[in-house]
Design a protein around this motif. Structure first.
Motif, PDB file in Angstrom:
ATOM      1  N   ILE A 130       4.318 -19.383   6.264  1.00  0.00           N
ATOM      2  CA  ILE A 130       3.936 -18.149   6.940  1.00  0.00           C
ATOM      3  C   ILE A 130       4.567 -16.954   6.231  1.00  0.00           C
ATOM      4  CG2 ILE A 130       3.890 -16.902   9.120  1.00  0.00           C
ATOM      5  CD1 ILE A 130       2.376 -19.558   9.172  1.00  0.00           C
ATOM      6  N   LYS A 131       3.728 -16.100   5.673  1.00  0.00           N
ATOM      7  CA  LYS A 131       4.218 -14.882   5.044  1.00  0.00           C
ATOM      8  C   LYS A 131       4.138 -13.752   6.062  1.00  0.00           C
ATOM      9  CE  LYS A 131       3.811 -11.899   0.993  1.00  0.00           C
ATOM     10  NZ  LYS A 131       3.128 -11.633  -0.282  1.00  0.00           N
ATOM     11  N   ILE A 132       5.264 -13.080   6.285  1.00  0.00           N
ATOM     12  CA  ILE A 132       5.303 -12.044   7.306  1.00  0.00           C
ATOM     13  C   ILE A 132       5.488 -10.669   6.675  1.00  0.00           C
ATOM     14  CG2 ILE A 132       6.181 -13.649   9.024  1.00  0.00           C
ATOM     15  CD1 ILE A 132       8.951 -12.393   8.674  1.00  0.00           C
ATOM     16  N   GLY A 133       5.128  -9.659   7.433  1.00  0.00           N
ATOM     17  CA  GLY A 133       5.219  -8.274   6.990  1.00  0.00           C
ATOM     18  C   GLY A 133       4.587  -7.381   8.040  1.00  0.00           C
ATOM     19  N   TYR A 134       4.221  -6.173   7.647  1.00  0.00           N
ATOM     20  CA  TYR A 134       3.616  -5.226   8.592  1.00  0.00           C
ATOM     21  C   TYR A 134       2.116  -5.511   8.727  1.00  0.00           C
ATOM     22  CZ  TYR A 134       1.911  -0.963  10.726  1.00  0.00           C
ATOM     23  OH  TYR A 134       1.284  -0.075  11.565  1.00  0.00           O
ATOM     24  N   VAL A 135       1.750  -6.190   9.813  1.00  0.00           N
ATOM     25  CA  VAL A 135       0.347  -6.550  10.029  1.00  0.00           C
ATOM     26  C   VAL A 135      -0.272  -5.795  11.195  1.00  0.00           C
ATOM     27  CG1 VAL A 135       0.657  -8.867   9.074  1.00  0.00           C
ATOM     28  CG2 VAL A 135       0.967  -8.504  11.536  1.00  0.00           C
ATOM     29  N   ASP A 136       0.531  -5.047  11.927  1.00  0.00           N
ATOM     30  CA  ASP A 136       0.056  -4.391  13.146  1.00  0.00           C
ATOM     31  C   ASP A 136      -1.110  -3.445  12.887  1.00  0.00           C
ATOM     32  OD1 ASP A 136       0.483  -3.761  16.060  1.00  0.00           O
ATOM     33  OD2 ASP A 136       0.810  -1.771  15.223  1.00  0.00           O
ATOM     34  N   GLY A 137      -1.023  -2.665  11.816  1.00  0.00           N
ATOM     35  CA  GLY A 137      -2.074  -1.685  11.538  1.00  0.00           C
ATOM     36  C   GLY A 137      -3.425  -2.318  11.263  1.00  0.00           C
ATOM     37  N   TRP A 138      -3.448  -3.333  10.408  1.00  0.00           N
ATOM     38  CA  TRP A 138      -4.724  -3.947  10.049  1.00  0.00           C
ATOM     39  C   TRP A 138      -5.276  -4.821  11.170  1.00  0.00           C
ATOM     40  CZ3 TRP A 138      -7.806  -2.229   6.498  1.00  0.00           C
ATOM     41  CH2 TRP A 138      -7.279  -1.484   5.434  1.00  0.00           C
ATOM     42  N   LEU A 139      -4.390  -5.402  11.985  1.00  0.00           N
ATOM     43  CA  LEU A 139      -4.886  -6.156  13.137  1.00  0.00           C
ATOM     44  C   LEU A 139      -5.471  -5.209  14.181  1.00  0.00           C
ATOM     45  CD1 LEU A 139      -2.202  -8.965  13.604  1.00  0.00           C
ATOM     46  CD2 LEU A 139      -4.470  -9.119  12.575  1.00  0.00           C
ATOM     47  N   SER A 140      -4.908  -4.014  14.308  1.00  0.00           N
ATOM     48  CA  SER A 140      -5.505  -2.995  15.177  1.00  0.00           C
ATOM     49  C   SER A 140      -6.890  -2.620  14.670  1.00  0.00           C
ATOM     50  CB  SER A 140      -4.627  -1.736  15.219  1.00  0.00           C
ATOM     51  OG  SER A 140      -3.395  -1.994  15.829  1.00  0.00           O
ATOM     52  N   THR A 141      -7.001  -2.498  13.366  1.00  0.00           N
ATOM     53  CA  THR A 141      -8.298  -2.180  12.759  1.00  0.00           C
ATOM     54  C   THR A 141      -9.312  -3.270  13.056  1.00  0.00           C
ATOM     55  OG1 THR A 141      -7.215  -0.949  10.975  1.00  0.00           O
ATOM     56  CG2 THR A 141      -9.474  -1.704  10.584  1.00  0.00           C
ATOM     57  N   SER A 142      -8.879  -4.521  12.931  1.00  0.00           N
ATOM     58  CA  SER A 142      -9.780  -5.642  13.219  1.00  0.00           C
ATOM     59  C   SER A 142     -10.252  -5.613  14.669  1.00  0.00           C
ATOM     60  CB  SER A 142      -9.065  -6.964  12.927  1.00  0.00           C
ATOM     61  OG  SER A 142      -9.868  -8.071  13.281  1.00  0.00           O
ATOM     62  N   LYS A 143      -9.319  -5.331  15.577  1.00  0.00           N
ATOM     63  CA  LYS A 143      -9.672  -5.256  17.002  1.00  0.00           C
ATOM     64  C   LYS A 143     -10.666  -4.129  17.255  1.00  0.00           C
ATOM     65  CE  LYS A 143      -6.397  -5.594  20.140  1.00  0.00           C
ATOM     66  NZ  LYS A 143      -5.258  -5.223  21.037  1.00  0.00           N
ATOM     67  N   ASN A 144     -10.436  -2.988  16.634  1.00  0.00           N
ATOM     68  CA  ASN A 144     -11.340  -1.847  16.811  1.00  0.00           C
ATOM     69  C   ASN A 144     -12.723  -2.122  16.240  1.00  0.00           C
ATOM     70  OD1 ASN A 144      -9.390  -0.318  18.102  1.00  0.00           O
ATOM     71  ND2 ASN A 144      -8.797   0.812  16.272  1.00  0.00           N
ATOM     72  N   MET A 145     -12.772  -2.832  15.123  1.00  0.00           N
ATOM     73  CA  MET A 145     -14.055  -3.080  14.483  1.00  0.00           C
ATOM     74  C   MET A 145     -14.948  -4.006  15.306  1.00  0.00           C
ATOM     75  SD  MET A 145     -13.683  -2.939  10.330  1.00  0.00           S
ATOM     76  CE  MET A 145     -12.769  -4.448  10.123  1.00  0.00           C
ATOM     77  N   VAL A 146     -14.381  -4.786  16.193  1.00  0.00           N
ATOM     78  CA  VAL A 146     -15.205  -5.573  17.110  1.00  0.00           C
ATOM     79  C   VAL A 146     -16.077  -4.643  17.951  1.00  0.00           C
ATOM     80  CG1 VAL A 146     -15.173  -7.098  19.126  1.00  0.00           C
ATOM     81  CG2 VAL A 146     -13.623  -7.539  17.220  1.00  0.00           C
ATOM     82  N   ARG A 147     -15.466  -3.600  18.506  1.00  0.00           N
ATOM     83  CA  ARG A 147     -16.211  -2.631  19.313  1.00  0.00           C
ATOM     84  C   ARG A 147     -17.201  -1.849  18.452  1.00  0.00           C
ATOM     85  NH1 ARG A 147     -11.031   0.105  22.445  1.00  0.00           N
ATOM     86  NH2 ARG A 147      -9.984  -1.844  23.028  1.00  0.00           N
ATOM     87  N   VAL A 148     -16.737  -1.449  17.274  1.00  0.00           N
ATOM     88  CA  VAL A 148     -17.598  -0.672  16.381  1.00  0.00           C
ATOM     89  C   VAL A 148     -18.815  -1.484  15.959  1.00  0.00           C
ATOM     90  CG1 VAL A 148     -17.749   0.409  14.107  1.00  0.00           C
ATOM     91  CG2 VAL A 148     -15.736   0.798  15.542  1.00  0.00           C
ATOM     92  N   PHE A 149     -18.624  -2.760  15.650  1.00  0.00           N
ATOM     93  CA  PHE A 149     -19.739  -3.579  15.168  1.00  0.00           C
ATOM     94  C   PHE A 149     -20.730  -3.926  16.273  1.00  0.00           C
ATOM     95  CE2 PHE A 149     -16.942  -5.282  11.484  1.00  0.00           C
ATOM     96  CZ  PHE A 149     -17.205  -4.132  10.768  1.00  0.00           C
ATOM     97  N   ILE A 150     -20.258  -3.994  17.519  1.00  0.00           N
ATOM     98  CA  ILE A 150     -21.198  -4.157  18.636  1.00  0.00           C
ATOM     99  C   ILE A 150     -22.067  -2.909  18.745  1.00  0.00           C
ATOM    100  CG2 ILE A 150     -21.399  -4.285  21.153  1.00  0.00           C
ATOM    101  CD1 ILE A 150     -18.967  -6.105  21.168  1.00  0.00           C
ATOM    102  N   ALA A 151     -21.431  -1.738  18.655  1.00  0.00           N
ATOM    103  CA  ALA A 151     -22.189  -0.484  18.673  1.00  0.00           C
ATOM    104  C   ALA A 151     -23.127  -0.397  17.478  1.00  0.00           C
ATOM    105  CB  ALA A 151     -21.225   0.705  18.677  1.00  0.00           C
ATOM    106  N   LEU A 152     -22.689  -0.900  16.337  1.00  0.00           N
ATOM    107  CA  LEU A 152     -23.514  -0.901  15.128  1.00  0.00           C
ATOM    108  C   LEU A 152     -24.778  -1.737  15.329  1.00  0.00           C
ATOM    109  CD1 LEU A 152     -24.070  -0.464  12.081  1.00  0.00           C
ATOM    110  CD2 LEU A 152     -22.541  -2.407  11.649  1.00  0.00           C
TER     111      LEU A 152
END
Length: 358
Positions: A130-152
Motif C-alpha cells: 500500500i503506497k500512501i500519500g495525499y489522496v483526499d483531493g483526487w478522491l473528492s474529484t472522483s466523488k464529484n465526477m459521479v454527479r457530473v457524469f450523471i448530469a452529462l
C-alpha cells in the motif's frame, strides 16, 4: 457525407437548449469543484487548522511525513502522533476527523478510544503493498465526477432527443432527402449523434481534470485508494489500485455510459415523432435501473450493473469481484456500450429512413 455530418453537428450545437445544457454542466462542474475545495478542513497540532486552500496545504504537509509504502512502524507512528488529547465521551475514535491521514489511519487501526488496535498492515490489507500519500483531493474529484457524469448523460439525452423526432415534418429533411437520399441522411444523423456524445464527454472530462489539477496538484495520483479517509467508499473497492487508475476507469465508464445513452436516445428519437416523448422515454430508460431493489451482493446485479446508469456510478462496477483471469468486471461495460449503440444506431437509421420522404 462529411457535409451532411457537419450540417447535423451544427444543428445540434446551434440549438439554444443544447448550448444552455452544455454551459449548465460546465457551471455545475465548476461550482461543485470550488465548493468541495472551499469546504476542505484539516487540523494538525503543529500546523494548526484551516479550510479551503489552507486545509489542502496542511493535509499535503502531513501526508509528506508518511508518504511511501505503508509499514507497521508508520502505523504506530501515526497512531501516536494523532492520539486524542481529550476525553472522547464515548464517541468511537474511528469517526473522529482531524485531517485526511488521521482519518485513514483511525478508521483501520484505532480502537474505540483512539489507541492502536494491535492490527498490522498485513492484517488489514493482506499481502498488498500500500503506497500512501495525499489522496483526499483526487478522491473528492472522483466523488464529484459521479454527479457530473450523471448530469452529462442526461445532457446527451437532451441534445440528441430531437435528432430524429424533431425532423419528421421538417423542411430540411425533405430538401436533404431529395439531394442525398434516405440512407445517407439517416446515417449522417447517427454519426453526428455519436460524435456529439464523444466530444461532449471529452470536454466535460477535460474541464473537471483541469479544475482538480489546479486545486490539488498531481500529488496522490500514484497512491493507493485503499488507505483513504473514512468518508470515501473507494476504500471498499477490493483491489489495490491507485487514484490515477481509478480515474482512468471512471473516465472510461463515463464514455461507455454516454455511448450507451446515445444508442438508447437515437432509438427513442426515431420511434417517437414527438420530441418530448423521445426525451422522457430515453431519460426513463436511463434512470429506471436505480429504482430496482437489487443490492450489489445479489448475483443479478452483475447484469443490472451493466446498464448505463451504473457506468457512471463507477464504484458499483469496480466493487464487483474480479473475474478469474484478473480482469476487472467493469471492462464488460465496453462491449455492453457497443451493443446499446449498435442496436440503437441500426434500428434508428432503418426506422427514420423508412419515414423519410423519397
Amino acid at each position: 457525407m462529411k457535409k451532411l455530418i457537419y450540417f447535423e453537428l451544427r444543428k445540434i450545437f446551434s440549438k439554444r437548449l443544447s448550448m444552455v445544457t452544455l454551459i449548465g454542466i460546465l457551471l455545475f462542474s465548476a461550482l461543485l469543484s470550488f465548493s468541495t475545495y472551499q469546504n476542505k478542513y484539516a487540523f494538525d497540532q503543529n500546523a494548526g487548522e484551516g479550510s479551503g486552500k489552507a486545509a489542502v496545504e496542511i493535509d499535503k504537509e502531513i501526508a509528506a511525513k508518511y508518504e511511501g509504502i505503508l509499514t507497521d512502524e508508520k502505523v504506530r507512528q501515526m497512531m501516536s502522533d494523532f492520539a486524542p488529547t481529550s476525553d472522547l465521551h464515548g464517541l468511537n475514535a474511528a469517526y473522529i476527523y482531524q485531517n485526511a491521514m488521521q482519518s485513514a489511519a483511525f478508521s483501520r487501526f484505532s480502537d474505540l478510544n483512539g489507541n492502536w488496535n494491535g492490527l498490522s498492515v498485513s492484517d488489514v490489507f493482506g499481502n498488498e503493498e500500500i503506497k500512501i500519500g495525499y489522496v483526499d483531493g483526487w478522491l473528492s474529484t472522483s466523488k464529484n465526477m459521479v454527479r457530473v457524469f450523471i448530469a452529462l448523460a442526461l445532457a446527451v439525452i437532451i441534445m440528441l432527443a430531437p435528432i430524429f423526432s424533431g425532423e419528421y415534418e421538417g423542411v430540411d429533411n425533405i430538401i436533404l432527402t431529395s439531394k442525398y437520399g434516405k440512407t445517407k441522411c439517416a446515417t449522417a444523423k447517427v454519426v453526428a449523434g455519436i460524435l456529439t456524445a464523444i466530444l461532449t464527454t471529452a470536454l466535460i472530462v477535460a474541464f473537471n481534470l483541469f479544475l482538480a489539477r489546479a486545486f490539488y496538484g498531481t500529488e496522490g495520483l500514484n497512491c493507493s485508494i485503499l488507505f483513504a479517509p473514512s468518508e470515501y467508499v473507494e476504500a471498499f473497492i477490493p483491489f489495490n489500485i491507485t487514484c490515477g487508475t481509478l480515474l482512468k476507469y471512471q473516465i472510461l465508464l463515463a464514455f461507455t455510459c454516454t455511448i450507451s445513452v446515445t444508442g438508447i436516445t437515437l432509438l427513442m428519437s426515431a420511434i417517437s415523432k414527438n420530441q418530448i416523448v423521445a426525451l422522457v422515454a430515453a431519460m426513463a430508460i436511463f434512470l429506471f435501473p436505480v429504482l430496482l431493489p437489487i443490492p450489489e451482493t445479489n448475483p443479478l446485479f452483475r447484469l443490472v450493473g451493466l446498464l448505463p446508469v451504473y457506468h457512471v456510478l463507477a464504484v458499483s462496477l469496480l466493487s464487483v469481484e474480479q473475474m478469474s483471469n484478473g480482469m476487472l468486471y467493469a471492462i464488460w461495460a465496453i462491449p455492453t456500450a457497443l451493443i446499446f449503440l449498435g442496436i440503437g444506431a441500426g434500428f434508428s437509421r432503418h426506422i427514420f429512413a423508412k419515414h423519410q420522404v423519397s
